[in-house]
Design an enzyme around this catalytic site. Structure first.
Site, mmCIF file in Angstrom:
data_model
loop_
_atom_site.group_PDB
_atom_site.id
_atom_site.type_symbol
_atom_site.label_atom_id
_atom_site.label_comp_id
_atom_site.label_asym_id
_atom_site.label_seq_id
_atom_site.Cartn_x
_atom_site.Cartn_y
_atom_site.Cartn_z
ATOM 1 N N HIS A 1 30.016 15.994 59.473
ATOM 2 C CA HIS A 1 30.522 14.924 60.327
ATOM 3 C C HIS A 1 31.550 14.082 59.560
ATOM 4 O O HIS A 1 31.414 13.877 58.360
ATOM 5 C CB HIS A 1 29.354 14.033 60.772
ATOM 6 C CG HIS A 1 29.714 13.050 61.841
ATOM 7 N ND1 HIS A 1 29.904 11.722 61.586
ATOM 8 C CD2 HIS A 1 29.926 13.223 63.161
ATOM 9 C CE1 HIS A 1 30.216 11.102 62.719
ATOM 10 N NE2 HIS A 1 30.229 11.983 63.690
ATOM 11 N N SER B 1 19.597 26.414 67.784
ATOM 12 C CA SER B 1 20.577 25.457 68.281
ATOM 13 C C SER B 1 20.656 25.487 69.799
ATOM 14 O O SER B 1 20.401 26.507 70.430
ATOM 15 C CB SER B 1 21.946 25.815 67.694
ATOM 16 O OG SER B 1 22.962 25.088 68.320
#
Lengths: 558, 558
Positions: free
Chosen positions: B274, B477
């Protein structure tokens, strides 16, 4: 974890307590509950603490923070190592091994009381005599329990949670009523906005760059920013800003801007600056120089000049307090700028961040107040949104010059977009609260409120002075500084922020004359209780508030 | 300010758009409004844009972002310098000098339409053909106007604000309905908490140290922290943590901890980390090493090993992604630790921060998933609260070891109290929202939701694959990665986050099979519109999602 030593003081312990810093957690007195009418007594379990000292009040009616000892006035908690009480050192839900629970049907839930009562008004009579100052101690928490398989059908859990929330609400009403120490305006009505509570509103990223996430409130945010830009006199095309999570984020952002604009810069801040300023210096690995203050709390520009001269070779980044946290002192921006110039710092070699957490919004409405304006060579201004404006959640506004934010953004080469805020996801509700209030009150509305606050602050000061308390009120300020009340229960009831020998009350729009009268009357009563022979001894606090404000025997005679 | 160049693309422009980074503002398409039934037409003012190109859609029905030109496919805005339109470059409320207002009685207020419609669903037919990608361009803001003297008696202003809010609410309902790109669970009902909205709840400072400010929710906060501590297997006496404002604050805190524990440490993070991780490095003046990733998005431990070996003399601070933002890839924590050990890094010479923004809460409920646990030598874990849990405002949870927070706090000598959080004032509402949901759902409830999300993500992947789209779904995921839709209006309607040639949909608990069906059907229709001769050309995105997942002519044949 080794045991954490905490200090117990008599409720009339005098003002010589450990100093605490401004709005950081102050004097957590976590003993003593009010066995008043609002307090549900849970079950019949023993309400007194099983301690080695019978005269210690219990941490809560039903719980306590581990095993406690009081020796030579030093109260010690072995919370972290105690195995007799709950094994959860944060969450004390047992007394003598009996979990503090309430039965609801056939199920047991943690007793909401054991968590909520700790925050209830404490025994202002202070007759139990001892209050606990703790660090790392914890009132009980509200544990999360796994739902039972049949919870949905029985409704027991829903009922339990509803009871916790209803009791919590009642406590909030009570705590909101007695509140003077923090500069939060608690007087607001946002009923019209309740309809928006159920949306996940997120202004992630830059306010001026729309994200693909559609549930945002940027149109409100920019409206608010424009309003502040006008207040601080910067053209819309010249400013950049955003709505922050709190005053600290504004300071973190302003000082980061300064460092990015002047990478070698040394940070100068008065020692009465908010702790977040020094935190920023540490986080950012900047050299920081603490500048002395005058008795008023203002930065001492003579000292600033000396310190600037010693470091002439490096650019200067300055934090200027538009209202210090403790004394409400306003640094003289014009004098700071003049000092920089006299010392040979030209505009491209300094960056000024104005921390206007509280007064940044009040000052523009005070006649004769030196102006905070971008027409002067300042780099950024921040203000808190939950303080003077009033907002149910902490927030703030940060405004800077477009050229600075571009300098910051240019450097972030790893991003395809501009990442100019400290936080990524940003609360989209706060801008709507601010927008709503600014629209309703307008500049005129704020002006009226500021004037009323200043008037009421003077009223409080005069009443305290008449009653023989040492008291100080800076011009331009609604923060009334006075000698620290000796009863900790009183401090806690009125949620006064204390530092060393002084406490302060911040007169916000939600503070009425009536509330101030009640406060002063109770303070006088509280003092009387501490001197049972009727001989009140006023402490000398001249070194903190100045001789002319001190009411001790020596200085009163002057 | 010089003019800001922005790029205009045909709605069927293909996937070769500028890359944008994860959840930062993505592709702000600010042109085109839907003249649908929900749209109030305000007044009779001209709805078309007075531009040099008649085929440009207007920025809003009633406003525009300054003077605009389209030359050689490059769309330019001179917003910052245009004087013909509003003098407010953030706030465009005029067309040709006529302010865009609605009359309400005798007064004029800014037309709420001109601000709100810009966020409404755009014309998905894309027949206008051109959508604007802008940086620094702004939909209209909702200006704050000074109340008139007689506002209270006429009620005009109240009525105006009520209409703005009602229309905004309707827009939020619409935008919440179509939403797939951001990992926010929009399925929550916090009606029971509405009663608390009117309190200024602030958990300033440390969750475990009570402040004198009584209107707090620490008892809820600590309950939530204890729950996460149990999830990540750390004893209550061994952890410290707090509820943050967002995932970024968790990362800023975790990396700061690492730096304070290992002041000389070099930060290692995969290039798909991120952006806040790299922001932290910059803020903290740390050396940072970007590590390559595998096609899946996971960190490439072979590359990590090489880079660790080159810097063996310095301690290592690692950011481990428990779910990358774009591909939802989970770094292999065990392999990272093994790599550190192989390279000769003993436990006291490394610090691992796990960025579990999304998957930190999902992974524990996935069978066979490698565990994130404090039984492994990790230093801190953070997770977002507004993502999988669902919360109306951004928030997060950060948990670390007590020994680390003490290391951090010890260093802050200028504070009498402990200042261990990044922010000072902290939103006290967020903990109550989290407490409420965790109590209602419990571990079992989350487990069910995680399983359903993974199932639905597989369903979406299969449907896209059948329809001939390139698509990738990492194990563990619920982030489905696929070729970027060519119609920008489609991207915007579904609020898809895009990066380069790919887009992703994150299957959250609020995403049903029915919604996925609608999405896929509309995506197929959207694609058909872009290839009017019926000859769909599937782009090659093998380099991003792997050959086995690519559906282009070349790779499909394999």
């Amino acid at each position: 974890m080794s045991p954490v030593a905490v200090t117990a003081v008599d409720s009339c312990s005098g003002p010589n307590l450990k100093a605490f810093h401004d709005v950081l957690p102050v004097d957590p007195c976590i003993a003593g509950t009010l066995p008043g009418e609002d307090v549900y007594d849970g079950d019949d379990s023993d309400d007194t603490l099983d301690s080695e000292h019978g005269d210690l009040p219990s941490l809560t009616s039903n719980g306590r923070a581990g095993k406690e000892r009081c020796e030579n006035g030093v109260f010690q908690s072995s919370r972290w190592t105690d195995t007799e009480s709950s094994t959860n050192p944060h969450c004390n839900v047992s007394v003598n091994g009996h979990p503090s629970t309430v039965e609801n049907g056939n199920k047991k839930f943690p007793d909401p009381l054991s968590s909520l009562d700790i925050s209830a008004q404490s025994d202002t009579n202070g007759e139990n005599g001892i209050f606990i100052l703790g660090r790392n101690m914890q009132y009980d928490c509200l544990s999360i329990t796994e739902p039972e398989i049949d919870d949905e059908s029985t409704g027991d859990k829903e009922a339990y949670m509803a009871s916790v929330l209803a009791r919590y609400r009642r406590m909030l009403v009570d705590r909101t009523r007695y509140h003077l120490g923090y500069p939060y305006n608690l007087d607001f009505d946002y009923g019209a906005l309740a309809q928006l509570q159920h949306f996940s509103i997120n202004n992630l990223g830059d306010p001026f760059i729309e994200s693909n996430y559609g549930v945002h409130s940027r149109q409100f945010e920019v409206g608010v920013l424009d309003w502040f830009a006008r207040l601080w006199e910067i053209e819309k095309e010249d400013y950049w800003g955003y709505i922050t999570n709190c005053g600290t984020e504004g300071n973190l952002h302003g000082i980061l801007l300064g460092r990015e604009v002047l990478p070698d810069g040394v940070l100068y801040a008065s020692c009465e600056s908010h702790y977040s300023v020094f935190k920023a210096a540490r986080m950012y690995r900047m050299d920081v120089v603490k500048v002395d203050t005058l008795v008023s709390g203002e930065i001492d520009c003579a000292d600033l000049k000396r310190k600037l001269e010693e470091r002439k070779d490096k650019p200067a980044i300055l934090n200027v307090n538009i209202g210090t946290t403790v004394k409400g002192a306003v640094d003289d921006l014009d004098l700071v700028i003049a000092t920089l110039r006299e010392t040979g710092f030209t505009e491209e070699r300094f960056f000024i961040h104005c921390d206007g957490a509280l007064f940044g919004l009040m000052m523009p409405f005070v006649q004769k107040a030196p102006k905070v304006t971008f027409k002067k060579p300042i780099g950024s201004v921040s203000v808190s949104g939950h303080k003077f404006v009033g907002c149910p959640m902490p927030c703030g506004v940060q405004i800077t010059r477009m050229e600075h934010i571009n300098a910051l953004s240019r450097n972030v080469e790893y991003l395809a977009s501009r990442d100019a805020t400290i936080m990524g996801s940003r609360n989209g509700h706060a801008p709507i609260f601010l927008w709503y209030t600014l629209n309703r009150k307008g500049y005129r509305g704020f002006q009226k409120e500021v004037q009323r606050c200043l008037r009421n602050a003077h009223y409080l000061k005069e009443r305290l002075r008449e009653a023989g308390f040492g008291v100080m009120l800076n011009v331009l300020s609604s923060t009334v500084v006075f000698e620290r009340p000796q009863e900790e229960a009183f401090v806690r009831k009125w949620q006064l922020a204390c530092q060393g020998d002084i406490a302060h009350a911040v007169v916000m729009p939600s503070v009425t004359v009536q509330k101030l009268d009640t406060f002063v009357d109770e303070l006088i009563e509280s003092r009387a209780r501490c001197f049972k022979d009727g001989q009140v001894i006023v402490p000398c606090i001249a070194n903190v508030i100045g001789e002319e404000n001190c009411a001790c025997t020596q200085h009163r005679q002057h």
